[in-house]
Design an enzyme around this catalytic site. Structure first.
Site, PDB file in Angstrom:
ATOM      1  N   ARG A  31      11.676 -21.055 -19.245  1.00 50.43           N
ATOM      2  CA  ARG A  31      11.531 -21.804 -17.993  1.00 50.43           C
ATOM      3  C   ARG A  31      10.042 -21.882 -17.686  1.00 50.43           C
ATOM      4  NH1 ARG A  31      14.319 -23.087 -13.095  1.00 50.43           N
ATOM      5  NH2 ARG A  31      12.906 -23.074 -11.316  1.00 50.43           N
ATOM      6  N   HIS A  68      15.749 -30.635 -17.026  1.00 53.83           N
ATOM      7  CA  HIS A  68      16.417 -29.432 -16.502  1.00 53.83           C
ATOM      8  C   HIS A  68      17.898 -29.488 -16.917  1.00 53.83           C
ATOM      9  CE1 HIS A  68      17.103 -25.950 -14.249  1.00 53.83           C
ATOM     10  NE2 HIS A  68      16.823 -26.352 -13.023  1.00 53.83           N
ATOM     11  N   GLN A 126      20.840 -27.236 -15.335  1.00 57.48           N
ATOM     12  CA  GLN A 126      21.241 -27.671 -13.991  1.00 57.48           C
ATOM     13  C   GLN A 126      22.189 -28.856 -14.071  1.00 57.48           C
ATOM     14  OE1 GLN A 126      20.271 -26.355 -10.811  1.00 57.48           O
ATOM     15  NE2 GLN A 126      21.931 -27.712 -10.144  1.00 57.48           N
ATOM     16  N   ASP A 160      16.119 -33.422  -3.985  1.00 53.87           N
ATOM     17  CA  ASP A 160      15.387 -32.246  -4.445  1.00 53.87           C
ATOM     18  C   ASP A 160      14.145 -32.101  -3.570  1.00 53.87           C
ATOM     19  OD1 ASP A 160      14.535 -30.102  -5.977  1.00 53.87           O
ATOM     20  OD2 ASP A 160      13.795 -31.319  -7.641  1.00 53.87           O
ATOM     21  N   CYS A 215      19.708 -29.030  -5.931  1.00 54.04           N
ATOM     22  CA  CYS A 215      19.600 -27.963  -6.935  1.00 54.04           C
ATOM     23  C   CYS A 215      19.037 -26.665  -6.365  1.00 54.04           C
ATOM     24  CB  CYS A 215      18.767 -28.438  -8.130  1.00 54.04           C
ATOM     25  SG  CYS A 215      17.126 -29.048  -7.677  1.00 54.04           S
ATOM     26  N   ARG A 247      25.987 -22.726 -11.950  1.00 51.48           N
ATOM     27  CA  ARG A 247      24.931 -22.466 -12.922  1.00 51.48           C
ATOM     28  C   ARG A 247      25.350 -21.325 -13.848  1.00 51.48           C
ATOM     29  NH1 ARG A 247      19.681 -23.521 -12.065  1.00 51.48           N
ATOM     30  NH2 ARG A 247      19.538 -23.183 -14.305  1.00 51.48           N
TER      31      ARG A 247
END
Length: 330
Positions: free
Chosen positions: A108, A135, A138, A231, A272, A317
């Site tokens: 990440r 991503h 996600q 987001d 998210c 997740r």
């Protein structure tokens, strides 16, 4: 033909077919069922994974750690100060060292080329926990959440509001194209996704009975949407100076009661996380004091409403990451 992705890395959904994504979603549902019912599933005992974090995260770290532990694995976490990767040791050399000690690597951080280089040199599956471009973990969580709420994916009208050229805008557009959703990026023209990625997404969507649309018009973009997604306006790693410009551009694209009312009566709100929907965070309080805006990408009213499924997403997740780990290592 049965789906088999053993030994594959998970770097972007561009690398995966709709059938492979479907397999991961169905596997996620099974792992969620087992977790909810207390059914042990330590299928990967004696395997070990390492989590490389250049960007911190609550959901990504916890999801990978719990998923690994539930599967019976050893999990090693390396924060930005615990690895010499890119400083005293090249990414390729780091990859070759870790590849001899671990069975899988999660990364990440910032550049997509970093996670791709780890995958190229490590010789083991590498999973993208977030880069500046994509991503993908996600995306599986988001797709699973949508399917749980509506019973299907194909034909869902999906609107993303905000910075549509960031990793979330890019990834959601590709995810929707792969699974036959009708994707709308509702954003200022300056923040539209890169044209070459849009064209690629349109071609993928056409193959899967979906569509891609870009619009600056908020009323048009949210009209009859089944899903409205947003987001944060400034991503981790961007300079503080960006806030003023981004707020000016995106304030009209805040997800509020009017936007949700213009959507379908059964619409859901997704995010998210983390979210600046109030001033109960250090950054939220600072922005409110500096720019006079107490709610940013979404109002607290929408975030806390029955239409909000953000914590279902957060839980998912864990289940979807578990599926990715298992499917690529088994």
């Amino acid at each position: 033909m049965p789906v088999n992705i053993r030994g594959r890395s998970f770097l972007t959904l561009l690398d995966y077919t709709p059938a492979e994504i479907r397999y991961l979603l169905d596997l996620s549902k099974e792992f969620k069922r087992m977790k909810r019912n207390g059914v042990p599933h330590r299928y990967l005992e004696n395997k070990n994974i390492v989590l490389l974090f250049e960007k911190t995260s609550t959901r990504t770290r916890c999801s990978f750690e719990v998923a690994g532990n539930d599967l019976g694995m050893g999990v090693t976490y390396l924060d930005p100060g615990s690895s010499q990767m890119g400083k005293k040791e090249s990414i390729a050399d780091t990859a070759r060292v870790l590849g001899r000690m671990f069975d899988g690597i999660e990364y990440r951080g910032f550049e997509q080329k970093t996670v791709e280089e780890l995958a190229k040199y490590s010789g083991i599956p590498v999973w993208n926990g977030l880069t500046d471009q994509f991503h993908p973990t996600q995306m599986l969580s988001d797709l699973l959440t949508i399917e749980e709420k509506f019973g299907h994916l194909q034909g869902i009208r999906f609107t993303y509001m905000g910075d549509a050229r960031n990793n979330m805008g890019n990834s959601l557009m590709i995810a929707c194209a792969k699974m036959g959703l009708h994707f709308t990026a509702c954003a200022p023209k300056e923040l539209f996704p890169a044209p070459e990625l849009v064209e690629k997404a349109k071609a993928i969507a056409a193959e899967n009975h979906g569509s891609i649309r870009l619009t600056e018009d908020i009323s048009e973009g949210t009209k009859d949407a089944d899903v409205i997604y947003t987001d944060i306006w400034v991503s981790m790693g961007e300079p503080e100076a960006v806030w003023e410009e981004r707020i000016k551009l995106l304030r009209p694209y805040q997800v509020n009661a009017a936007a949700m009312k213009n959507a379908s009566p059964t619409a859901i709100f997704m995010h998210c996380l983390p979210s600046f929907h109030d001033t109960k965070t250090t950054i939220g309080a600072e922005i409110a004091e500096k720019f006079g805006i107490a709610e940013m990408e979404v109002t607290d009213e929408v975030f806390e409403s029955p239409q909000s499924v953000v914590f279902d997403e957060a839980e998912n997740r864990m289940h979807t990451i578990k599926a990715v780990i298992y499917a690529t290592l088994c």
